[in-house]
Design an enzyme around this catalytic site. Structure first.
Site, PDB file in Angstrom:
ATOM      1  NE  ARG A 138      -5.623   3.460  -1.082  1.00 36.13           N
ATOM      2  CZ  ARG A 138      -4.852   2.946  -0.036  1.00 36.13           C
ATOM      3  NH1 ARG A 138      -4.047   3.787   0.846  1.00 36.13           N
ATOM      4  NH2 ARG A 138      -4.437   1.745  -0.003  1.00 36.13           N
ATOM      5  CE1 TYR A 171      -3.767  14.691   2.768  1.00 33.60           C
ATOM      6  CE2 TYR A 171      -3.967  12.016   2.335  1.00 33.60           C
ATOM      7  CZ  TYR A 171      -3.443  12.999   3.055  1.00 33.60           C
ATOM      8  OH  TYR A 171      -2.810  12.844   4.207  1.00 33.60           O
ATOM      9  CD  GLN A 188      -1.805   7.090  -3.040  1.00 25.38           C
ATOM     10  OE1 GLN A 188      -0.958   7.295  -2.295  1.00 25.38           O
ATOM     11  NE2 GLN A 188      -2.941   6.382  -2.885  1.00 25.38           N
ATOM     12  NE  ARG A 226      -1.825  -0.051  10.107  1.00 26.09           N
ATOM     13  CZ  ARG A 226      -2.778   0.238  10.814  1.00 26.09           C
ATOM     14  NH1 ARG A 226      -2.916   0.256  12.195  1.00 26.09           N
ATOM     15  NH2 ARG A 226      -3.856  -0.520  10.478  1.00 26.09           N
ATOM     16  CB  SER A 269      -0.886  -0.035   1.149  1.00 23.46           C
ATOM     17  OG  SER A 269      -1.908   0.763   1.177  1.00 23.46           O
ATOM     18  N   PRO A 270       0.439   2.397  -0.654  1.00 23.20           N
ATOM     19  CG  PRO A 270      -1.117   4.136  -1.550  1.00 23.20           C
ATOM     20  CD  PRO A 270      -0.711   2.579  -1.407  1.00 23.20           C
ATOM     21  CB  ALA A 321       0.497  10.311  -1.497  1.00 22.62           C
TER      22      ALA A 321
HETATM   23  C1  LIG Z   1       3.198   5.591   7.333  1.00 24.30           C
HETATM   24  C2  LIG Z   1       2.019   5.366   6.486  1.00 24.30           C
HETATM   25  C3  LIG Z   1       1.720   6.131   5.271  1.00 24.30           C
HETATM   26  C4  LIG Z   1       0.775   6.387   4.573  1.00 24.30           C
HETATM   27  N1  LIG Z   1       0.854   7.000   3.445  1.00 24.30           N
HETATM   28  C5  LIG Z   1      -0.148   6.945   2.530  1.00 24.30           C
HETATM   29  C6  LIG Z   1      -0.402   7.382   1.426  1.00 24.30           C
HETATM   30  O1  LIG Z   1       0.952   7.928   0.681  1.00 24.30           O
HETATM   31  N2  LIG Z   1      -0.980   7.318   0.436  1.00 24.30           N
HETATM   32  C7  LIG Z   1      -2.386   6.585   0.795  1.00 24.30           C
HETATM   33  O2  LIG Z   1      -3.136   6.385   0.248  1.00 24.30           O
HETATM   34  N3  LIG Z   1      -2.437   5.911   2.131  1.00 24.30           N
HETATM   35  C8  LIG Z   1      -1.497   6.149   2.914  1.00 24.30           C
HETATM   36  N4  LIG Z   1      -1.499   5.526   4.258  1.00 24.30           N
HETATM   37  C9  LIG Z   1      -2.460   4.384   4.543  1.00 24.30           C
HETATM   38  C10 LIG Z   1      -2.204   3.146   4.004  1.00 24.30           C
HETATM   39  O3  LIG Z   1      -2.008   3.049   2.746  1.00 24.30           O
HETATM   40  C11 LIG Z   1      -3.310   2.245   4.332  1.00 24.30           C
HETATM   41  O4  LIG Z   1      -4.433   2.489   3.686  1.00 24.30           O
HETATM   42  C12 LIG Z   1      -3.692   2.076   5.938  1.00 24.30           C
HETATM   43  O5  LIG Z   1      -2.340   2.178   6.795  1.00 24.30           O
HETATM   44  C13 LIG Z   1      -4.610   0.937   6.301  1.00 24.30           C
HETATM   45  O6  LIG Z   1      -3.764  -0.429   5.821  1.00 24.30           O
HETATM   46  P1  LIG Z   1      -3.218  -1.137   6.910  1.00 24.30           P
HETATM   47  O7  LIG Z   1      -4.093  -1.559   8.060  1.00 24.30           O
HETATM   48  O8  LIG Z   1      -2.677  -2.440   6.205  1.00 24.30           O
HETATM   49  O9  LIG Z   1      -2.028  -0.236   7.665  1.00 24.30           O
HETATM   50  C14 LIG Z   1      -0.265   5.358   4.884  1.00 24.30           C
HETATM   51  C15 LIG Z   1      -0.127   4.660   6.297  1.00 24.30           C
HETATM   52  C16 LIG Z   1       0.878   4.541   6.799  1.00 24.30           C
HETATM   53  C17 LIG Z   1       1.127   3.600   7.853  1.00 24.30           C
END
Ligand SMILES: Cc1cc2nc3c(=O)[nH]c(=O)nc-3n(C[C@H](O)[C@H](O)[C@H](O)COP(=O)(O)O)c2cc1C
Length: 362
Positions: free
Chosen positions: A233, A185, A100, A330, A23-24, A58
């Site tokens: 997304r 955003y 992304q 994560r 994931s981004p 992002a």
């Molecule tokens: C350190 C960090 C940075 C993130 N940056 C982005 C991002 O750049 N773009 C985005 O769409 N979501 C971002 N997210 C959200 C994650 O992509 C994801 O949607 C969210 O953490 C839930 O997934 P998970 O439970 O597997 O962590 C970020 C999450 C974390 C933990």
């Protein structure tokens, strides 16, 4: 046929070797939007770890579209050139390199999380933020810098910026472009009635609020080759049931319109528009039901994200056709080699990088 986590997925002419996506995740480790060694090692290790798709954080389509001064960007050819080494390395490991593309709207111009994500005033290195309206994001702890309501010319510029960013991303060697329309955003701010109170063609009705994300998706599709997929997304819900807001039913309704605009996969996340949001307990797979609802309403692929941490759990989501792609954020911070370990646990035959073969589970 039942698909599993390690079944390839073909979207247009592009084959994803398995159904795991990194994931981004913003790394806040850029200067002037440029990638650093950190990005190569971070994204590169996750490709070594066997994920089918490795997506950048992002990546801002313009300097003012950055969340923080540390965000990655792709507003010049120099950025694309620097990113090309990363895309090539990811590709070299057999993963599909994805980017992304993002604009932070009124949530731009903040300090990085380890400096508390506070708004940076324009006289202290910050910049003017733009949004559908002039209401600033209601930060709790500090006066917020003013936000400017976008004119139609500003909107046209943003569409052009996304298109140009996609062209550069292609030159850099990325094979999937994802439009970031989630997490409060800019594009999400247009979708949600919480932040969009415009009375022109870009506000009011469902059709008008969804216009910008449809136009941006179409602009990216215009320059993205026919054999390569475009993802979008979305935040499936604002988690604000007590007021007029964006919700899962509107997301389900949006999905086929995004498909018409040229999207090949909807990446279903949630939240981020307002600090009053009522986030449910973020337990295992807490957002997967949103992906399932969106999937019911569209023929294109759907990705599920949120609380996916275990191989069996990710495999179950694919096997039961709840989503087409399991997206993990994560867990990939804890374990870059999630996919290699998952293959072992699920008894799948997956090639390890030759350099790491001596580490293969016996
Ligand atoms: C350190 C960090 C940075 C993130 N940056 C982005 C991002 O750049 N773009 C985005 O769409 N979501 C971002 N997210 C959200 C994650 O992509 C994801 O949607 C969210 O953490 C839930 O997934 P998970 O439970 O597997 O962590 C970020 C999450 C974390 C933990």
């Amino acid at each position: 046929m039942t698909e599993s986590l390690f079944s390839p997925l073909t979207l247009r002419g592009t084959e994803l070797p398995n159904r795991v996506m990194v994931s981004p995740m913003c790394q806040y480790s850029s200067e002037d939007g440029m990638p650093s060694d950190w990005h190569l090692v971070h994204l590169g290790s996750r490709a070594v770890g066997g994920a089918g798709v490795v997506m950048t954080e992002a990546t801002a389509v313009s300097p003012e579209g950055r969340i923080t001064p540390g965000d990655l960007g792709i507003w010049s050819d120099e950025h694309a050139d620097a990113l090309s080494d990363i895309a090539a390395f990811v590709r070299g490991q057999g993963s599909v390199p994805a980017i992304q593309l993002a604009h932070a709207g009124r949530k731009a111009s903040k300090t990085v999380p380890w400096e508390d994500s506070q708004p940076i005033p324009t006289d202290d290195g910050g910049w003017e933020t733009v949004a559908p309206g002039s209401e600033a994001y209601p930060y709790e702890s500090k006066e917020t810098a003013a936000t400017r309501e976008m004119t139609v010319e500003d909107i046209e510029t943003v569409i052009d910026d996304f298109r140009a960013a996609a062209e550069r991303a292609l030159d850099a060697g990325f094979e999937i472009a994802e439009v970031h329309a989630a997490h409060g955003y800019l594009l999400h701010e247009f979708l949600s009635p919480v932040t969009n109170r415009r009375d022109d063609d870009y506000g009011g009705s469902f059709e008008n609020r969804t216009r910008l994300v449809r136009e941006v998706t179409a602009a990216v599709r215009e320059v993205w080759p026919d054999d390569k997929p475009v993802f979008v997304r979305i935040s499936a819900t604002d988690w604000l049931p007590d007021r007029e807001s964006w919700d899962v039913e509107q997301s389900a309704r949006l999905a086929p319109l995004l498909a018409d605009a040229g999207a090949d996969l909807i990446d279903v996340s949630a939240g981020g528009i307002h600090p009053d949001q009522q986030v449910p307990e973020p337990g295992p797979g807490y957002q997967v039901p949103y992906a399932e609802r969106v999937k019911e309403n569209t023929d294109i692929a759907v990705g599920a994200v949120g609380g996916i941490t275990e191989p069996e759990q990710a495999d179950e989501i694919i096997r039961n056709d709840r989503a087409d792609l399991a997206i993990l954020a994560r867990e990939h911070l804890r374990n870059p080699y999630f996919s290699l370990e998952a293959a072992h646990e699920l008894d799948e035959d997956v090639e390890w990088p030759v350099q790491y073969r001596r580490g293969t589970f016996e």
